[in-house]
Design a protein around this motif. Structure first.
Motif, PDB file in Angstrom:
ATOM      1  N   LEU A  43       0.827  -1.212   0.000  1.00 29.33           N
ATOM      2  CA  LEU A  43       0.000   0.000   0.000  1.00 29.33           C
ATOM      3  C   LEU A  43       0.859   1.259   0.000  1.00 29.33           C
ATOM      4  N   SER A  44       1.971   1.228   0.717  1.00 30.09           N
ATOM      5  CA  SER A  44       2.859   2.399   0.695  1.00 30.09           C
ATOM      6  C   SER A  44       3.515   2.561  -0.680  1.00 30.09           C
ATOM      7  N   ALA A  45       3.701   1.446  -1.410  1.00 30.79           N
ATOM      8  CA  ALA A  45       4.207   1.544  -2.779  1.00 30.79           C
ATOM      9  C   ALA A  45       3.186   2.235  -3.682  1.00 30.79           C
ATOM     10  N   VAL A  46       1.899   1.954  -3.471  1.00 29.46           N
ATOM     11  CA  VAL A  46       0.860   2.658  -4.232  1.00 29.46           C
ATOM     12  C   VAL A  46       0.917   4.156  -3.944  1.00 29.46           C
ATOM     13  N   VAL A  47       1.091   4.504  -2.666  1.00 35.41           N
ATOM     14  CA  VAL A  47       1.230   5.918  -2.298  1.00 35.41           C
ATOM     15  C   VAL A  47       2.462   6.523  -2.966  1.00 35.41           C
ATOM     16  N   ALA A  48       3.566   5.763  -3.009  1.00 38.49           N
ATOM     17  CA  ALA A  48       4.795   6.268  -3.634  1.00 38.49           C
ATOM     18  C   ALA A  48       4.587   6.522  -5.123  1.00 38.49           C
ATOM     19  N   VAL A  49       3.791   5.684  -5.774  1.00 35.71           N
ATOM     20  CA  VAL A  49       3.497   5.893  -7.197  1.00 35.71           C
ATOM     21  C   VAL A  49       2.758   7.213  -7.392  1.00 35.71           C
ATOM     22  N   PHE A  50       1.719   7.450  -6.595  1.00 34.38           N
ATOM     23  CA  PHE A  50       0.962   8.701  -6.714  1.00 34.38           C
ATOM     24  C   PHE A  50       1.850   9.902  -6.387  1.00 34.38           C
ATOM     25  N   ALA A  51       2.689   9.760  -5.349  1.00 34.85           N
ATOM     26  CA  ALA A  51       3.569  10.867  -4.970  1.00 34.85           C
ATOM     27  C   ALA A  51       4.577  11.164  -6.082  1.00 34.85           C
ATOM     28  N   ARG A 289       6.326  15.035   0.816  1.00 36.18           N
ATOM     29  CA  ARG A 289       5.051  15.728   0.633  1.00 36.18           C
ATOM     30  C   ARG A 289       3.864  14.791   0.877  1.00 36.18           C
ATOM     31  N   TRP A 290       4.074  13.513   0.687  1.00 36.93           N
ATOM     32  CA  TRP A 290       2.992  12.534   0.862  1.00 36.93           C
ATOM     33  C   TRP A 290       3.231  11.657   2.093  1.00 36.93           C
ATOM     34  N   TRP A 291       3.913  12.183   3.112  1.00 37.81           N
ATOM     35  CA  TRP A 291       4.218  11.367   4.289  1.00 37.81           C
ATOM     36  C   TRP A 291       2.953  10.858   4.949  1.00 37.81           C
ATOM     37  N   TRP A 292       1.912  11.687   4.911  1.00 37.19           N
ATOM     38  CA  TRP A 292       0.660  11.295   5.549  1.00 37.19           C
ATOM     39  C   TRP A 292       0.050  10.077   4.848  1.00 37.19           C
ATOM     40  N   GLY A 293       0.241   9.986   3.521  1.00 36.68           N
ATOM     41  CA  GLY A 293      -0.273   8.829   2.799  1.00 36.68           C
ATOM     42  C   GLY A 293       0.473   7.559   3.172  1.00 36.68           C
ATOM     43  N   THR A 294       1.793   7.663   3.363  1.00 39.09           N
ATOM     44  CA  THR A 294       2.577   6.502   3.774  1.00 39.09           C
ATOM     45  C   THR A 294       2.148   6.034   5.159  1.00 39.09           C
ATOM     46  N   ALA A 295       1.992   6.982   6.084  1.00 38.20           N
ATOM     47  CA  ALA A 295       1.541   6.608   7.430  1.00 38.20           C
ATOM     48  C   ALA A 295       0.142   6.008   7.387  1.00 38.20           C
ATOM     49  N   VAL A 299      -1.694   2.283   8.737  1.00 40.50           N
ATOM     50  CA  VAL A 299      -2.923   2.164   9.531  1.00 40.50           C
ATOM     51  C   VAL A 299      -3.970   1.348   8.775  1.00 40.50           C
ATOM     52  N   ALA A 300      -4.120   1.639   7.475  1.00 37.85           N
ATOM     53  CA  ALA A 300      -5.124   0.930   6.677  1.00 37.85           C
ATOM     54  C   ALA A 300      -4.811  -0.557   6.585  1.00 37.85           C
ATOM     55  N   SER A 301      -3.527  -0.908   6.421  1.00 36.90           N
ATOM     56  CA  SER A 301      -3.168  -2.326   6.326  1.00 36.90           C
ATOM     57  C   SER A 301      -3.449  -3.047   7.636  1.00 36.90           C
ATOM     58  N   VAL A 303      -5.673  -2.203  10.018  1.00 38.92           N
ATOM     59  CA  VAL A 303      -7.132  -2.297  10.233  1.00 38.92           C
ATOM     60  C   VAL A 303      -7.740  -3.356   9.315  1.00 38.92           C
ATOM     61  N   ALA A 304      -7.343  -3.343   8.046  1.00 39.34           N
ATOM     62  CA  ALA A 304      -7.903  -4.313   7.097  1.00 39.34           C
ATOM     63  C   ALA A 304      -7.510  -5.731   7.474  1.00 39.34           C
ATOM     64  N   PHE A 305      -6.287  -5.918   7.930  1.00 35.70           N
ATOM     65  CA  PHE A 305      -5.826  -7.251   8.278  1.00 35.70           C
ATOM     66  C   PHE A 305      -6.551  -7.772   9.521  1.00 35.70           C
ATOM     67  N   LEU A 306      -6.681  -6.925  10.534  1.00 37.39           N
ATOM     68  CA  LEU A 306      -7.390  -7.359  11.741  1.00 37.39           C
ATOM     69  C   LEU A 306      -8.854  -7.660  11.446  1.00 37.39           C
ATOM     70  N   LEU A 307      -9.462  -6.889  10.575  1.00 35.22           N
ATOM     71  CA  LEU A 307     -10.839  -7.177  10.172  1.00 35.22           C
ATOM     72  C   LEU A 307     -10.913  -8.534   9.469  1.00 35.22           C
ATOM     73  N   LEU A 308      -9.910  -8.819   8.623  1.00 33.81           N
ATOM     74  CA  LEU A 308      -9.867 -10.108   7.936  1.00 33.81           C
ATOM     75  C   LEU A 308      -9.723 -11.245   8.934  1.00 33.81           C
ATOM     76  N   VAL A 309      -8.874 -11.072   9.952  1.00 34.35           N
ATOM     77  CA  VAL A 309      -8.676 -12.106  10.965  1.00 34.35           C
ATOM     78  C   VAL A 309      -9.987 -12.412  11.683  1.00 34.35           C
ATOM     79  N   CYS A 310     -10.743 -11.370  11.997  1.00 32.84           N
ATOM     80  CA  CYS A 310     -12.004 -11.570  12.713  1.00 32.84           C
ATOM     81  C   CYS A 310     -13.064 -12.205  11.821  1.00 32.84           C
ATOM     82  N   LEU A 311     -13.092 -11.836  10.561  1.00 35.26           N
ATOM     83  CA  LEU A 311     -14.137 -12.354   9.672  1.00 35.26           C
ATOM     84  C   LEU A 311     -13.894 -13.795   9.250  1.00 35.26           C
ATOM     85  N   LEU A 312     -12.626 -14.215   9.226  1.00 33.25           N
ATOM     86  CA  LEU A 312     -12.314 -15.546   8.716  1.00 33.25           C
ATOM     87  C   LEU A 312     -12.463 -16.646   9.756  1.00 33.25           C
TER      88      LEU A 312
END
Length: 757
Positions: A43-51, A289-295, A299-301, A303-312
């Motif tokens: 996900l941070s690589a995606v942010v790096a592409v946009f940045a 300039r996009w440090w907030w996107g990297t951070a 957080v998104a990874s 949250v998404a992973f913990l949600l996956l752990v609970c749902l599975l």
């Protein structure tokens, strides 16, 4: 107990469960950490592409040339010729600038105007020119362009101020400034793919990472499903199960998310970094300039992973018992698939070769890829059946040698071929996919393939020189032809009207015609040969045939005429127009070897006005385009190979979980033998040996399956270094899986107690 107290208690229970679950809990914790780290990195690589693309677009816009044509009311400050050049087979932009006043505004990133015969170049271009030994290509380098004047830190870009005799003011355009609306574009924005293509390529990492996340979340699920069923039986709802799962998974997931975003944050904090193998320089200023996107990606990874752990996690419902008849039928299917696997490899290589590429190109590729898919499905079965056959003999020999590990592993492999097939599927698929990804990035369009084939056949033994007669006087044109490297013969090419189905005419002195085996009158007279002689391409010198293919509307034949290369100037014509208005020439090596193309290019730069001539092998423009496509394709390999290795890691972790379940069943063996190290030999035969056998088998299969796509004449060949490197990486992963599984099984066996089962 209050609700908050219950939640804290469930959290502590989850943490304690992760610590006490023998080796399996630690293995799952590491798997969760790796999966979360790779997800955050993706996900941070995606942010790096946009940045990066945002920074490229911004800086390129700031340096764009404002031509007076778009701003007619403003006074020009410089004259410019926006051009291109190439180094190392890749094209780049170079702007030839001549300031008109002493106080003319400077381009962004430039400290001073270069004097005539000087240039200000980017650091990336300076490095490339020095590596080629042509750092004085545009004269003396008087400075470098700073980052604010470059689209990206590694961009090849430059501003050159030609000498007076090189600068043609009539060909230059007046410039009123730099940047802003309606400014021209140059440099990297002209050569890079659009942002969406690179984001799509990142799915090669994100999708395998998603598979790894699912595998990590479900590792050791049998025990947790029992605990979940108990919580549900005691009246706990989804909230109770969620806190239990969070307590077990939150710490490794959070740690992995932090590790995943560290590379992006470190680059932003330290400086530009060069990506390995791909050679692209990542801008730290863009990431800052996009440090907030990297951070936020971390957080998104998490949250998404913990949600996956609970749902599975299941709620404890019993699964249906599998029929032994279905199991037997499944083993039979595996044996049939194993028998079909070598036949499918042969058919995949043989069948496409029977179809004419010109008529059935689409069908050929469909047949080929269908065969590759069938091989991927059956190859693990072949290894599994072979392992089962060897397992029977291994168990027999183990009874004589007294090796309990070999006895258990051999009988398990013979009785459960499906388990072995699942075990080796990941590494087998990974090996074949790496080869297919590498070959896919070498595929080009028809014209580019033809250009690469031409380059393979004739190299630079023939060059096409194109001089613009409207910008070059006959005297300077003759001077260039007279100063060509020794051993170079010259032929003029007279091109017909492209609307007419007429061949090209090659004209030159008798000596030049004889060098390439074309008809010429004895003694150099023209009486014994007609004024024009028709020559068929078949049987002619291959250098001339290739050059005619790329310069004439009729490729199968051409005409030959003995005469001067520069016949003269038409009265009243433009300054450089020859008798037929042509400035196209063929330069041929007299000894049949390669001509020094770089030396000829530099001769044109030194002797002729800027942007008035070009030289290159036949199909040079398509060849440069194919090199750029190949450079773009390297991104597919750069992202695809790690993606395949991540997929292999996911399968390895699943295999590890399978082995830990198997080791729990044979835990009493450590009591009977008195040696817990028996798990090393068991894991060696049950894990390591099948994985190494699968790597060797799939390596051979990948090399065979590459044959229909390989075209050495066009530079399309399977990379042996990449394939062996992947095999070595998968071998190391197999050894790590064996060691990790053995250690985890030993730790798990210490918790075994007899329960009467």
């Amino acid at each position: 107990m209050s609700k908050a107290g219950l939640q804290r208690q469930l959290w502590r229970m989850g943490r304690a469960s992760a610590r006490r679950d023998g080796g399996g809990g630690q293995v799952r914790g590491v798997a969760l950490l790796l999966a979360a780290a790779l997800l955050a990195l993706g996900l941070s690589a995606v942010v790096a592409v946009f940045a990066s693309y945002d920074g490229i677009r911004s800086r390129a816009a700031d340096r764009g040339l404002q031509y007076q044509e778009a701003f007619p009311g403003r006074k020009p400050v410089a004259l410019a010729i926006d051009g291109f050049d190439e180094v190392g087979g890749l094209q780049y932009s170079v702007v030839h600038l001549r300031p008109l006043t002493g106080d003319a505004p400077l381009p962004p990133g430039v400290d001073h105007w270069p004097a005539p015969g000087e240039a200000v170049l980017s650091p990336g271009l300076v490095r490339a020119l020095k590596a080629e030994g042509s750092q004085d290509r545009y004269g003396r380098i008087s400075g470098t362009i700073h980052d604010e004047g470059l689209a990206s830190p590694g961009e090849r870009f430059g501003y050159a101020n030609p000498r007076d005799e090189q600068f043609n003011e009539k060909a230059a355009l007046p410039v009123v400034g730099f940047g802003g609306p309606n400014a021209s574009s140059s440099g990297d924005p002209l050569f890079i793919k659009d942002r969406g293509r690179l984001v799509t390529a990142l799915y090669l990492i994100l999708l395998p990472t998603g598979v790894l996340a699912v595998v990590a979340a479900r590792m050791g699920s049998a025990g947790r499903d029992k605990r979940t069923a108990l919580v549900s039986a005691l009246g706990g709802g989804w909230q109770a199960r969620t806190w239990l799962n969070l307590g077990e998974s939150a710490l490794p997931v959070a740690a992995g998310a932090v590790l995943g975003v560290l590379p992006g944050l470190l680059v932003a904090a330290t400086g530009d970094v060069r990506l390995p193998w791909i050679g692209y320089w990542l801008s730290s200023a863009d990431l800052r300039r996009w440090w907030w996107g990297t951070a936020l990606s971390g957080v998104a990874s998490a949250v998404a992973f913990l949600l996956l752990v609970c749902l599975l996690h299941r709620t404890g419902r019993r699964g249906r018992t599998r029929s032994t008849r279905l199991a037997a039928r499944g083993s039979q299917v595996i044996r049939w698939a194993a028998m079909a696997s070598p036949l499918l490899v042969f058919a995949t290589v043989w069948a496409p070769a029977q179809l004419d590429p010109a008529q059935y190109s689409d069908l050929r590729m469909k047949v080929y890829y269908a065969g590759v898919a069938a091989v991927l499905a059956t190859l693990p079965c072949a290894v599994a059946v072979a392992a089962g056959a060897i397992g029977v003999r291994l168990a027999g020999s183990a009874r004589r040698t007294g090796s309990p590990g070999a006895l258990v592993a051999g009988r398990h492999a013979a009785a459960h071929p499906g388990v072995t097939a699942r075990l080796v599927a990941g590494v087998g698929i990974a090996m074949v996919l790496v080869g297919q990804v590498q070959l896919a990035e070498l595929q080009f369009g028809e014209s580019a393939r033809a250009a690469r084939a031409t380059a393979a056949r004739v190299g630079t033994s023939v060059l096409i020189l194109d001089i613009r007669p409207d910008r070059v006087s006959p005297r300077r044109m003759k001077s260039v032809l007279d100063h060509l490297p020794p051993g170079t013969v010259t032929l003029a090419v007279r091109q017909p009207d492209p609307r007419l189905d007429e061949p090209a005419l090659l004209q030159g002195p008798c000596r030049a015609l004889r060098v390439v085996g074309l008809p010429c009158a004895p003694g150099g007279t023209t009486k014994a040969v007609p004024e024009r002689t028709k020559v068929m391409s078949e049987g002619a010198d291959k250098r001339i045939v290739e050059a005619v293919r790329w310069t004439s509307p009729v490729a199968g034949r051409f005409e030959v005429k003995e005469g001067a290369v520069l016949p003269g100037v038409l009265p009243g014509a433009s300054p450089g127009a020859t008798a037929d208005g042509s400035g196209l020439f063929l330069l041929v090596a007299e000894d049949g070897g390669n001509l020094p193309e770089d030396r000829v290019r530099q001769l044109l730069r030194n002797e002729l006005p800027v942007a008035s001539a070009s030289v290159g092998p036949p199909g040079a423009s398509w060849l440069i385009g194919s090199n750029l496509s190949a450079a773009h394709g390297r991104w597919v390999v750069f992202l695809g190979v790690p993606g395949v290795l991540i997929l292999a890691l996911a399968v390895a972790l699943a295999n590890l979980a399978e082995f830990l379940r198997f080791s729990r069943m044979v835990a009493p063996l450590s009591v009977l033998t008195g040696k817990r190290k028996v798990y090393y030999s068991t894991a060696a035969w049950a894990l390591l040996a099948p994985l190494l056998a699968a790597i060797a088998t799939s390596l051979v299969a990948a090399m065979w399956l590459a044959v229909p796509q390989e075209k050495p004449a066009e530079g399309i060949e399977l990379s042996g270094a990449m394939l062996t490197g992947t095999a070595a990486a998968l071998g190391a992963l197999s050894v790590l899986t064996w060691w990790w599984g053995s250690r985890a099984a030993i730790r798990q066996s210490t918790l075994w107690r007899p329960y009467g089962d």
